[in-house]
Motif scaffolding. Sequence first.
Motif, PDB file in Angstrom:
ATOM      1  N   LEU A  98     -71.102 -52.398  13.871  1.00  0.00           N
ATOM      2  CA  LEU A  98     -72.484 -52.888  13.808  1.00  0.00           C
ATOM      3  C   LEU A  98     -73.384 -52.030  14.703  1.00  0.00           C
ATOM      4  O   LEU A  98     -74.463 -51.591  14.276  1.00  0.00           O
ATOM      5  CB  LEU A  98     -72.542 -54.352  14.268  1.00  0.00           C
ATOM      6  CG  LEU A  98     -73.929 -54.922  14.536  1.00  0.00           C
ATOM      7  CD1 LEU A  98     -74.739 -54.994  13.251  1.00  0.00           C
ATOM      8  CD2 LEU A  98     -73.850 -56.316  15.164  1.00  0.00           C
ATOM      9  N   PHE A  99     -72.952 -51.813  15.921  1.00  0.00           N
ATOM     10  CA  PHE A  99     -73.766 -51.057  16.869  1.00  0.00           C
ATOM     11  C   PHE A  99     -73.983 -49.622  16.367  1.00  0.00           C
ATOM     12  O   PHE A  99     -75.101 -49.099  16.393  1.00  0.00           O
ATOM     13  CB  PHE A  99     -73.064 -51.042  18.235  1.00  0.00           C
ATOM     14  CG  PHE A  99     -73.814 -50.282  19.288  1.00  0.00           C
ATOM     15  CD1 PHE A  99     -74.934 -50.836  19.885  1.00  0.00           C
ATOM     16  CD2 PHE A  99     -73.408 -49.019  19.689  1.00  0.00           C
ATOM     17  CE1 PHE A  99     -75.631 -50.137  20.867  1.00  0.00           C
ATOM     18  CE2 PHE A  99     -74.097 -48.318  20.662  1.00  0.00           C
ATOM     19  CZ  PHE A  99     -75.217 -48.881  21.253  1.00  0.00           C
ATOM     20  N   LEU A 100     -72.899 -49.013  15.883  1.00  0.00           N
ATOM     21  CA  LEU A 100     -73.026 -47.620  15.405  1.00  0.00           C
ATOM     22  C   LEU A 100     -73.958 -47.563  14.196  1.00  0.00           C
ATOM     23  O   LEU A 100     -74.732 -46.613  14.039  1.00  0.00           O
ATOM     24  CB  LEU A 100     -71.649 -47.046  15.061  1.00  0.00           C
ATOM     25  CG  LEU A 100     -70.676 -46.937  16.248  1.00  0.00           C
ATOM     26  CD1 LEU A 100     -69.351 -46.337  15.797  1.00  0.00           C
ATOM     27  CD2 LEU A 100     -71.257 -46.093  17.374  1.00  0.00           C
ATOM     28  N   CYS A 101     -73.882 -48.575  13.354  1.00  0.00           N
ATOM     29  CA  CYS A 101     -74.801 -48.618  12.208  1.00  0.00           C
ATOM     30  C   CYS A 101     -76.242 -48.738  12.687  1.00  0.00           C
ATOM     31  O   CYS A 101     -77.137 -48.067  12.172  1.00  0.00           O
ATOM     32  CB  CYS A 101     -74.455 -49.795  11.297  1.00  0.00           C
ATOM     33  SG  CYS A 101     -73.047 -49.478  10.219  1.00  0.00           S
ATOM     34  N   GLU A 102     -76.463 -49.601  13.667  1.00  0.00           N
ATOM     35  CA  GLU A 102     -77.828 -49.772  14.182  1.00  0.00           C
ATOM     36  C   GLU A 102     -78.360 -48.482  14.780  1.00  0.00           C
ATOM     37  O   GLU A 102     -79.547 -48.172  14.672  1.00  0.00           O
ATOM     38  CB  GLU A 102     -77.857 -50.882  15.248  1.00  0.00           C
ATOM     39  CG  GLU A 102     -77.764 -52.278  14.663  1.00  0.00           C
ATOM     40  CD  GLU A 102     -77.693 -53.360  15.732  1.00  0.00           C
ATOM     41  OE1 GLU A 102     -77.949 -54.516  15.387  1.00  0.00           O
ATOM     42  OE2 GLU A 102     -77.349 -53.051  16.890  1.00  0.00           O
ATOM     43  N   GLN A 103     -77.485 -47.745  15.409  1.00  0.00           N
ATOM     44  CA  GLN A 103     -77.922 -46.507  16.063  1.00  0.00           C
ATOM     45  C   GLN A 103     -78.487 -45.489  15.081  1.00  0.00           C
ATOM     46  O   GLN A 103     -79.336 -44.683  15.431  1.00  0.00           O
ATOM     47  CB  GLN A 103     -76.746 -45.847  16.814  1.00  0.00           C
ATOM     48  CG  GLN A 103     -76.212 -46.642  17.977  1.00  0.00           C
ATOM     49  CD  GLN A 103     -77.297 -47.063  18.938  1.00  0.00           C
ATOM     50  OE1 GLN A 103     -77.911 -46.241  19.594  1.00  0.00           O
ATOM     51  NE2 GLN A 103     -77.564 -48.359  19.000  1.00  0.00           N
ATOM     52  N   ILE A 104     -77.987 -45.518  13.842  1.00  0.00           N
ATOM     53  CA  ILE A 104     -78.480 -44.525  12.885  1.00  0.00           C
ATOM     54  C   ILE A 104     -79.352 -45.153  11.800  1.00  0.00           C
ATOM     55  O   ILE A 104     -79.703 -44.505  10.821  1.00  0.00           O
ATOM     56  CB  ILE A 104     -77.334 -43.698  12.249  1.00  0.00           C
ATOM     57  CG1 ILE A 104     -76.420 -44.579  11.390  1.00  0.00           C
ATOM     58  CG2 ILE A 104     -76.527 -42.969  13.307  1.00  0.00           C
ATOM     59  CD1 ILE A 104     -75.574 -43.772  10.432  1.00  0.00           C
ATOM     60  N   GLY A 105     -79.706 -46.419  12.003  1.00  0.00           N
ATOM     61  CA  GLY A 105     -80.665 -47.044  11.087  1.00  0.00           C
ATOM     62  C   GLY A 105     -80.083 -47.505   9.775  1.00  0.00           C
ATOM     63  O   GLY A 105     -80.799 -47.600   8.777  1.00  0.00           O
ATOM     64  N   ASN A 106     -78.792 -47.795   9.763  1.00  0.00           N
ATOM     65  CA  ASN A 106     -78.204 -48.312   8.520  1.00  0.00           C
ATOM     66  C   ASN A 106     -78.702 -49.724   8.220  1.00  0.00           C
ATOM     67  O   ASN A 106     -79.128 -50.442   9.123  1.00  0.00           O
ATOM     68  CB  ASN A 106     -76.673 -48.369   8.644  1.00  0.00           C
ATOM     69  CG  ASN A 106     -76.053 -47.009   8.454  1.00  0.00           C
ATOM     70  OD1 ASN A 106     -76.700 -46.081   7.969  1.00  0.00           O
ATOM     71  ND2 ASN A 106     -74.807 -46.866   8.856  1.00  0.00           N
TER      72      ASN A 106
END
Lengths: 571, 340
Positions: free
Chosen positions: A316-324
Amino acid sequence: MQQQLRIDENTALVDDMNAREILESYEEITVGEQLLDDVLFFNLFEKTFLLFSPDKSDPSSMAAVYLYNDELLDFPHIMLREERIAEGKEMPSGTYRYVCLFEQESIVNTLVPYEDKIIDCIDRLIELLSMNSSEQTREFQKEFMFYWNSESKSNRKYVAYIEHETQFTEMDAFYGENKVRLIERCISLSDIDDRNKAERKWVHHIENEVFYIPITDSRGILPPHKGFSWSADCVKNIVFGKRIEHIDDDTYSQIKTIIPKTQDLILVFGMKTEQSNVTFALKVRCNNHKGHTLLNKLLSDITAVEPLSTERKDYLFLCEQIGNDIGLMHKRVLLIGAGSLGSYVAFEMVKNGIQRLKIYDNDKLVEENILRWAFGGFGIGLNKAATLQFLLNMLHPEIKVEACAEKITEKSLTNEISNTDIIIFTIGSSDEQLKLNAALKRAHCSIPVIFVWLEEGGEYSHILVANYQKPGCFECLYTNDQGAYVNNRARKNTEIASEKGVIRNGCGGTRAAYGTAILLRTTAALLDVIRNIQGEKITKNTLIDISSDRIDISDTVFPMEACNCCGNSVQ
Amino acid sequence: MLKLKKEFADFYKEIKIDKETNALKEKREILEEDIKSKLPTILKNHNISIARSDIRMIDQGSYKYGTTISDDVVDRDVAVMIPLDISISSDPRKIKGYLRDSINIPARTVLIKEPCVRASYYDNGEEWLHIDLPLYSQSGTSVHLARGKEFSSDYSWESADPDGLNDYLCGQINGNDQLRRIICFIKKWRNVKYEGATSDHEVPPSIGLTLLACDCFSAQSTDEGDNDLLALQKTMKGMLDRFTYTVDENGDLVKTISRDLPVTPYTDVFKKMKDSSIAHMTTFYNRLSKAVENLTNAVNVESAHDAGEYVQKVLGSTFSVPAKEAVAATAQNRREHSFG
């Protein structure tokens, strides 16, 4: 300030000024010793700074400022550690703390005149030092993790995996060689049972219970910095703030109820502000008062707190970091076809927020195809779906890719519908697509289905979004207005062009010749389509044509009322 | 782009208190429980009979209206209403003394103040919370507030309508978010300007500012959203215009303001301030006048930076001043002004 001077007296005024002249034009600044042409001390707000002007011979250089001989100044963006220069060096002896005034790559330095770089640097310094307390808090919070991790004495890194970042939750701690994973209990990591020879890579430790506490109001919560260390009072202020409530009612009610079993605890705090999303862990050492609730323990039993170097690595966090699109995270996608297009699509989908993927393909990867398979030469001779599963699961331990090394049948496809949120076809055979399309129609499939296919020659490709509750299906494209079968009406290639794009390799076997550009642009278009379905921007059955110069809604007549598959049922 | 829109939004986020903290709630609930469990017995010892269930707590003040702002000391108001025949219990000081006795334990410091009983809480020697308990008697539909300090000769049962006041203010404020923000800004202005005040009476009371703000509120919005700068300027200007000239005992003209309670006893909420010293009124007028002048300048100047500086003079350093508008090539070049 200098900028006022520029407004009043024309910008030409600062042309060819040197650093001393620029600094002298600020009424707040007193210029001090000059070490080199453009390296000089100056006093501002009763502090001494050293200015390194940009290098005139390097247009990409920028100005830099150091705080001189002040180890106490407590301000955001003034580095915690100082450089100490001893007597006898080129620079005056003393301590130097770098003042970080620029976000990386926020300025194209080459475009900025030398004088403006100095002015901008000094203006920023003045602005920084003039901030009110809430602005300082905001700046500290932006750099929270830098300060927090700088304070950690532990030689291990604590890596947090959180899925419900707004909810209080218990976590498990798994210790590895150099890292500790703190994992929310609902998350299962695919590599948690991995072994290094006989030894487990991650060992579950239970000596410290771990709790995740989301902070809902971050006002006044600062990281440790110069002259401010975290203590029990900081923890108390979060869980039982006097003036400001920092946690929500649900969290409060839970910490008031739970009775920890261990004497010492690890707390993981999550805090979102407008400009940052931080997660920080700390070890809380406590007196052993059995029977105390978590709240009582935190309010009255803490003897010491120890910041732990923390990073968050959940999907979730990694997705948020790249705007997924976070809404895709829990979608279950069925991908049928793991050939060249399927390999690209699968790879990009899991990088774009689709965590749960099931892939069907009975084919094996052959060497002739490695240049247009997303992962190159890995897996030659192996089943394509299983190879994708192996590789994609390695991307992140929360990614759950399932492989079926068999050709999907009408029956198995029908059975999959209830376990799936989106079905994507990336197979080349029109016969297969028509057969499976009919099966979906018969099953009254109610989830979005996407057909993606390429034409020969590497120029044209197509995406068809089908919702079987609405008019239009894949077979519409193979149907004329009389209801007779015709070849795919969406095709853009002429027969001659098609023939040129075919490679014959004996026994009638053919491969369409195309490079990878068509794969990349089709995959990109598909990602947009998935987002648009999720965002309800695509709500009806839609045919999209893709070529090297445009992606557009197709002008092909669709849906077709006379379609033998869906037409009779369409009103 | 609306001038200072983001700065006002950030400022409000910074100063507002949405609800009671659990720490406050816990203290209040324990206090209320002490009153309910002990007051009937104490009153019984003085031949006044009430049951636990007769005691009614009424949420009052800014927490009730959602206009609380952060401050060094949390200020909570909870009224205590008991059935009482004031023709028999004619001395409100005694009843307030019984209320004080019911809550007087070492965990809190309890004082009888003129309009209430105050329970204060300390942390490391510093007061962080006080809960004011105005005491009301109820007999049929008649409600009276116990006024007077413990040993003051000036005391009375004053006719009152705490529920009516709540209804009035909730009716004005609930559903009007801009008014709620404006009240918070005005209270913050008051706190900033009266930071060094040595007595309560020199400071305009919150109830007075709240009532005036409701009277003078001027809603301001555009397609881009609420214009809190203009609403604040117009509301405070309206408040300033409510001042009138009166003649003091020396025959001098002075500016004063009055605002009667909208419910029984319809008394002037600024009376204590005026009675304490007419100079307090002059100070109030001058400070309000200066605030309106600064806000008017903020409205009129083009530059957001300059406007922010004017507003900061009114609302204090917590209000952020936006960076100067880009004039140098560097500023035009940079994507945003943030530090590394």
